[in-house]
Write a protein that holds these residues in place. Structure first.
Motif, PDB file in Angstrom:
ATOM      1  N   ALA A 149       0.715  -1.221   0.120  1.00 45.12           N
ATOM      2  CA  ALA A 149      -0.195   0.427   0.061  1.00 45.12           C
ATOM      3  C   ALA A 149       1.145   0.686  -0.231  1.00 45.12           C
ATOM      4  CB  ALA A 149      -0.773   0.348   1.142  1.00 45.12           C
ATOM      5  N   VAL A 156      -3.781   0.027  -2.947  1.00 39.09           N
ATOM      6  CA  VAL A 156      -3.468  -0.809  -2.662  1.00 39.09           C
ATOM      7  C   VAL A 156      -2.637  -1.772  -3.735  1.00 39.09           C
ATOM      8  CG1 VAL A 156      -4.310  -3.034  -1.824  1.00 39.09           C
ATOM      9  CG2 VAL A 156      -4.509  -0.734  -0.411  1.00 39.09           C
ATOM     10  N   ALA A 180       0.437  -1.992   5.758  1.00 42.84           N
ATOM     11  CA  ALA A 180      -0.252  -2.248   4.988  1.00 42.84           C
ATOM     12  C   ALA A 180      -0.204  -3.175   6.441  1.00 42.84           C
ATOM     13  CB  ALA A 180      -0.671  -3.640   4.186  1.00 42.84           C
ATOM     14  N   HIS A 289      -9.160   0.609  -4.525  1.00 45.68           N
ATOM     15  CA  HIS A 289      -8.081  -0.057  -3.301  1.00 45.68           C
ATOM     16  C   HIS A 289      -7.522   0.315  -3.042  1.00 45.68           C
ATOM     17  CE1 HIS A 289      -8.767  -2.706  -7.511  1.00 45.68           C
ATOM     18  NE2 HIS A 289      -9.063  -1.743  -7.872  1.00 45.68           N
ATOM     19  N   VAL A 291      -5.972   1.698   1.491  1.00 47.24           N
ATOM     20  CA  VAL A 291      -6.089   1.371   3.183  1.00 47.24           C
ATOM     21  C   VAL A 291      -6.928   2.131   3.423  1.00 47.24           C
ATOM     22  CG1 VAL A 291      -3.733   0.598   2.696  1.00 47.24           C
ATOM     23  CG2 VAL A 291      -4.553   3.081   3.069  1.00 47.24           C
TER      24      VAL A 291
END
Ligand SMILES: *Cc1c(COP(=O)(O)O)cnc(C)c1O
Length: 395
Positions: A149, A156, A180, A289, A291
């Motif tokens: 990430a 990500v 991550a 995508h 975090v």
């Protein structure tokens, strides 16, 4: 109100991590390499920590090497793969344009030593494409390293897919999972990850302790010579208390991952929803995508540094993508990598929140940021030119 919204830079130490480490500072402070029983207590703490970290990653304890942090783990993983590659005449490495400097600068060093490096594009959404990795792979590729990430924009990467591809081609795969670990599920076996870096202080352990996971079959070379600690791969008396705290913090973060995410997402979404209402603003990186806790936006016509200084006065700790604070006038390489023009990249703001933040704090941020952005635009000659139509708006 004080609001710490820079959790991607570092985090507070959790109570569980502190409680776990204190006995190794005050009571069981022996050297784990000592033969007497007192030293063996520290050795046992180390071993238990190794088992805990291995369990959290679905690795084996002997595949876990403790380091001084994420930077060291990144350096060691990349340099080791390059040395193994060089022995077999393989001197090509693949990475991405928006890696952390611990990765990029290590690759620069290797380039000067005669290695070839391909840095993949991460496109406007901040996500590397599997086809691009595939197209870059060569007979002489000795490593693919792609971050899990991104630390600035939170996107990500398709790690499991890249892992599967690399495994199929027999090319070692490393991922910098510092942003991550503790925040997203990681399974090194299921994701075919050969090497992985993580850092304690990004998930509520102290600073100065990290992990390099390296699959059993992969040779590692020490960066630091000396004693036989970490099975000869990392000399120096172990940071036992820090390591024990890292394991406790990782275990705690993984055990509470779902509830932490459920708490963070609504706060993050509220930030995105409200801050996007500021005219000529832009969200950086794909939200698909992502975090949980990282919010990165650009506001046209302002300087990120000025914004940060004014936020600081209102008790808000945030960060800007720009590297100006470190004495360089260049905008962030991450924001440039997703195609932002320099002018826009200069006006960036990163808010990274965690489970220790509250919705009240988010409301404070939402009260302050639009007001400060408006004020900075009022006094900005650039904004004036944009508003008069002397220059076109870019966002
Ligand atoms: C913070 C960070 C690092 C560096 O970790 P340290 O423990 O501070 O050396 C490396 N990579 C990423 C993505 C990070 O966010």
């Amino acid at each position: 109100m004080f609001v710490y919204a820079d959790n991607a830079a570092t985090t507070c130490v959790s109570r569980a991590a502190l409680d776990a480490m204190l006995p190794y500072l005050l009571e069981d402070y022996g050297n784990p390499s000592s033969l007497y029983a007192f030293g063996q207590k520290a050795q046992e703490g180390l071993q238990k920590a190794r088992e805990t970290v291995a369990r959290c990653l679905n690795a084996e304890p002997r595949e876990i090497y403790f380091t001084s942090g994420g930077s060291e783990a990144d350096n060691q993983a990349i340099v080791s793969a390059a040395r193994v590659g060089a022995r077999h005449g393989k001197k090509h490495l693949i990475s991405t344009k928006f890696e952390h400097h611990a990765v990029l600068h290590t690759l620069d060093k290797l380039r000067k030593e005669g290695f070839e490096v391909t840095l993949l594009d991460v496109h406007e959404d901040g996500v590397v494409r599997l086809e691009d990795v595939e197209a870059a792979l060569r007979e002489d590729t000795c490593l693919v390293t792609v971050m899990f990430a991104n630390n600035e924009i939170g996107t990500v990467q398709p790690i499991a897919e890249i892992g599967a591809l690399c495994r199929e081609r027999g090319v070692p795969f490393h991922t910098d999972a510092v942003q991550a670990a503790g925040h997203m599920p990681i399974d090194v076996k299921a994701m075919n990850i050969d090497m992985l870096s993580l850092s304690g202080h990004k998930f509520h352990a102290p600073k100065g302790v990290g992990v390099l996971y390296a699959k059993r079959s992969l040779p590692l070379f020490p960066l630091i010579e000396g004693g036989a600690q970490e099975r000869g791969k990392r000399a120096g008396t172990e940071n036992v208390a820090g390591i024990v705290a890292l394991a406790a913090a990782l275990e705690e973060s993984c055990a509470h991952m779902e509830e932490n995410t459920a708490k963070i997402i609504p706060m993050r979404d509220r930030l995105f929803a409200e801050l996007s209402k500021i005219p000529h603003s832009k969200i950086n990186g794909s939200l698909e995508h992502h975090v949980p806790g990282t919010v990165n936006m650009c506001f046209e016509g302002i300087e990120g540094e000025s914004l940060l200084l004014l936020l600081d006065r209102e008790g808000i700790c945030a960060s800007s993508g720009s590297a100006c604070t470190s004495g360089s006038l260049d905008p962030s390489h991450v924001l440039l990598s997703i195609g932002l023009p320099h002018e826009v990249a200069h006006g960036s703001l990163r808010l990274s929140i965690g489970e220790y933040n509250s919705m009240d704090q988010i409301e404070h941020i939402l009260e302050v940021v639009p007001r400060v952005v408006a004020y900075l635009r009022e006094i900005s000659p650039v904004w004036d030119a944009l508003e008069k139509g002397e220059q076109p708006h870019l966002i």
